[in-house]
Design an enzyme around this catalytic site. Structure first.
Site, PDB file in Angstrom:
ATOM      1  N   ALA A  17       0.818  -1.197   0.000  1.00 18.07           N
ATOM      2  CA  ALA A  17       0.000   0.000   0.000  1.00 18.07           C
ATOM      3  C   ALA A  17       0.852   1.248   0.000  1.00 18.07           C
ATOM      4  O   ALA A  17       1.979   1.256   0.451  1.00 18.07           O
ATOM      5  CB  ALA A  17      -0.927   0.007   1.214  1.00 18.07           C
ATOM      6  N   ILE A 166       1.771   1.066  -4.908  1.00 22.13           N
ATOM      7  CA  ILE A 166       3.124   1.412  -4.494  1.00 22.13           C
ATOM      8  C   ILE A 166       3.061   2.762  -3.783  1.00 22.13           C
ATOM      9  O   ILE A 166       2.114   3.531  -3.967  1.00 22.13           O
ATOM     10  CB  ILE A 166       4.127   1.448  -5.673  1.00 22.13           C
ATOM     11  CG1 ILE A 166       3.676   2.411  -6.764  1.00 22.13           C
ATOM     12  CG2 ILE A 166       4.332   0.059  -6.231  1.00 22.13           C
ATOM     13  CD1 ILE A 166       4.649   2.509  -7.935  1.00 22.13           C
ATOM     14  N   ASP A 167       4.061   3.042  -2.972  1.00 24.64           N
ATOM     15  CA  ASP A 167       4.054   4.247  -2.158  1.00 24.64           C
ATOM     16  C   ASP A 167       4.056   5.513  -3.006  1.00 24.64           C
ATOM     17  O   ASP A 167       4.500   5.518  -4.152  1.00 24.64           O
ATOM     18  CB  ASP A 167       5.285   4.282  -1.247  1.00 24.64           C
ATOM     19  CG  ASP A 167       5.276   3.182  -0.203  1.00 24.64           C
ATOM     20  OD1 ASP A 167       4.197   2.637   0.063  1.00 24.64           O
ATOM     21  OD2 ASP A 167       6.355   2.888   0.344  1.00 24.64           O
ATOM     22  N   LYS A 168       3.605   6.589  -2.400  1.00 24.67           N
ATOM     23  CA  LYS A 168       3.557   7.901  -3.058  1.00 24.67           C
ATOM     24  C   LYS A 168       4.907   8.270  -3.671  1.00 24.67           C
ATOM     25  O   LYS A 168       4.980   8.673  -4.834  1.00 24.67           O
ATOM     26  CB  LYS A 168       3.135   8.961  -2.039  1.00 24.67           C
ATOM     27  CG  LYS A 168       3.283  10.399  -2.520  1.00 24.67           C
ATOM     28  CD  LYS A 168       3.003  11.381  -1.396  1.00 24.67           C
ATOM     29  CE  LYS A 168       3.288  12.808  -1.828  1.00 24.67           C
ATOM     30  NZ  LYS A 168       3.073  13.783  -0.735  1.00 24.67           N
TER      31      LYS A 168
END
Length: 358
Positions: A17, A166-168
Site C-alpha cells: 500500500a 506502491i508508495d507515493k
C-alpha cells in the site's frame, strides 16, 4: 468458456500500500437508518443488509468489528439486536464524498493498455489512491480522466481498479484492472505470489554478500504508527513477508540493489532493508535522510546533502512487473527505466567513488 472466478475481498489482496499520513481518529457518517416502531429483534448486520443494496454481509461484519457501526451513537457488535426506533449509523474514517473518484487531468505514463488492463509507470510524488490528506490529485483521478470517454469503465466501481499499490514517493510500474474478471484474475495471481516484481533501490551501507533473503512479519511499529516494523516469522504479529536482494553496484557508503518480492506488504522493502541495517537512501520516514555512512569531512557532508536534493525522496523504483494476462493467458512482462532523479543520484555517487580512486 471463461474460468469462473469470484471476487477477492481487498483484505486478502497481496498489496504494497501507498504511504498513509497520520491516522485520523475522526469518523464520518456514511449511512443512517432508523428502525421503525414495528421493528422486530434482528441482528444489526442483517438489518443493514436488508436496508442497503449492494452491500455484502462480510463487509458489514468487518465494519462492526472495527467499531464503525453505531447504535444510538455507541459502537455495537455485529450480533447486536436492533429494537424499534434504534438509530443505526455506519461511520468510516474518510468523508463520504471521497467514494466518488473525480476525473482530473493529471499527466501519467501509460505503457500498455487493452480492454482488460492498464499498466502505468507512476512518477514519484503521485499518490495512488485517495486517502487521508490526499482526496484528490491521485493516480485513480488521473485514470478516471483517461477513461472519461469510456463510460463502461467506471473507476468508482469496486469491481475494477487497483490490484496492488506502491508508495507515493516510489516510482514505477503497477497494473490496473478495467473489468471485474481482470481484477479477480490478477488478484489471485498476487495472492498466490505468481506475479514477478523487481525493484531497484539505493540503500545506505556496503552490502558485501552476493545475495540475501529477508523473512520477517510486517506490522505497524508500536512506537511509531507511521512506520512498519519487522517481527519474527513465527510470531503472531503482522503479516508474513519475504524479500530477496542482490547488489548491483557498490559505492562504498551506499549500494544499488535489486529487490525481488515474494509478498507485497506495506513498506515491505523499506522496513526489511532497515531491519538488516541498510535503510533506503533519503527515506525520511525510516531515517534514511541522515548521513548514516561515510566520513566526517565537511566536503563529504555537502556531497550527500546535494544528493538528497537531486533525489528528494526514498530511492526506490518498481522496475519490473510480470503477470499472466487475465483473458489471453499470455505471460506479460514490463520493464521501466530508472527515473531521472535516481539516474542522476547514481551517476553522482559513481563519480564520487571514481574521483576518490584516482
Amino acid at each position: 468458456m471463461e474460468e469462473e472466478l469470484h471476487p477477492i475481498d481487498d483484505e486478502y489482496l497481496d498489496i504494497e500500500a501507498e504511504d498513509e499520513d497520520e491516522e485520523s481518529t475522526q469518523l464520518y457518517e456514511h449511512y443512517r437508518i432508523v428502525a421503525d416502531s414495528k421493528q422486530g429483534a434482528m441482528r444489526v448486520d442483517k438489518f443493514i443488509i436488508v436496508h442497503l443494496a449492494h452491500t455484502s454481509r462480510n463487509r458489514i461484519q468487518k465494519a462492526a468489528d472495527a467499531g464503525f457501526i453505531l447504535c444510538n451513537d455507541k459502537p455495537v457488535k455485529r450480533s447486536y439486536k436492533v429494537k424499534p426506533f434504534d438509530v443505526i449509523k455506519i461511520m468510516l474514517d474518510r468523508p463520504h464524498y471521497v467514494n466518488s473518484i473525480i476525473p482530473e487531468d493529471i499527466p501519467i505514463e501509460i505503457v500498455y493498455e487493452d480492454d482488460d488492463v492498464i499498466v502505468v509507470n507512476k512518477q514519484p510524488g503521485l499518490v495512488v489512491h485517495p486517502g487521508h490528506g490526499n482526496w484528490r490529485g491521485t493516480l485513480l483521478n488521473a485514470l478516471a480522466w483517461h477513461l472519461k470517454d469510456q463510460p463502461e469503465f467506471d473507476l468508482n466501481s469496486p469491481e475494477i481498479g487497483l490490484v496492488h499499490r506502491i508508495d507515493k514517493d516510489t516510482s514505477g510500474l503497477l497494473v490496473v484492472a478495467k473489468t471485474a474478471y481482470a481484477k479477480t484474475h490478477l488478484g489471485l495471481q498476487f495472492f498466490n505470489k505468481t506475479t514477478k516484481r523487481e525493484y531497484n533501490a539505493l540503500v545506505w551501507g556496503n552490502i558485501d554478500e552476493a545475495e540475501g533473503r529477508i523473512e520477517g512479519n510486517i506490522a505497524r511499529n508500536p512506537k511509531d504508527r507511521l512506520q512498519m516494523a519487522v517481527f519474527p516469522p513465527d510470531s503472531e504479529i503482522g503479516k508474513h513477508a519475504v524479500t530477496h536482494y542482490y547488489p548491483i553496484e557498490r559505492f562504498g557508503y551506499v549500494t544499488l540493489v535489486k529487490c525481488i518480492l515474494e509478498t507485497g506488504r506495506t513498506h515491505q522493502i523499506r522496513a526489511h532493508m532497515k531491519h538488516i541495517g541498510h535503510i533506503l537512501f533519503n527515506d525520511e520516514r525510516y531515517g534514511g535522510d541522515q548521513i548514516l555512512k561515510g566520513t566526517t569531512f565537511s566536503k563529504y557532508k555537502q556531497f550527500v546533502e546535494n544528493c538528497f536534493k537531486i533525489c528528494p525522496r526514498q530511492a526506490l523504483h518498481a522496475k519490473t512487473l510480470g503477470f499472466v494476462h487475465p483473458r489471453t493467458g499470455k505471460e506479460m512482462m514490463f520493464s521501466s527505466e530508472l527515473p531521472s532523479d535516481m539516474q542522476s543520484l547514481i551517476e553522482k555517487w559513481r563519480g564520487y567513488i571514481q574521483s576518490r580512486e584516482e
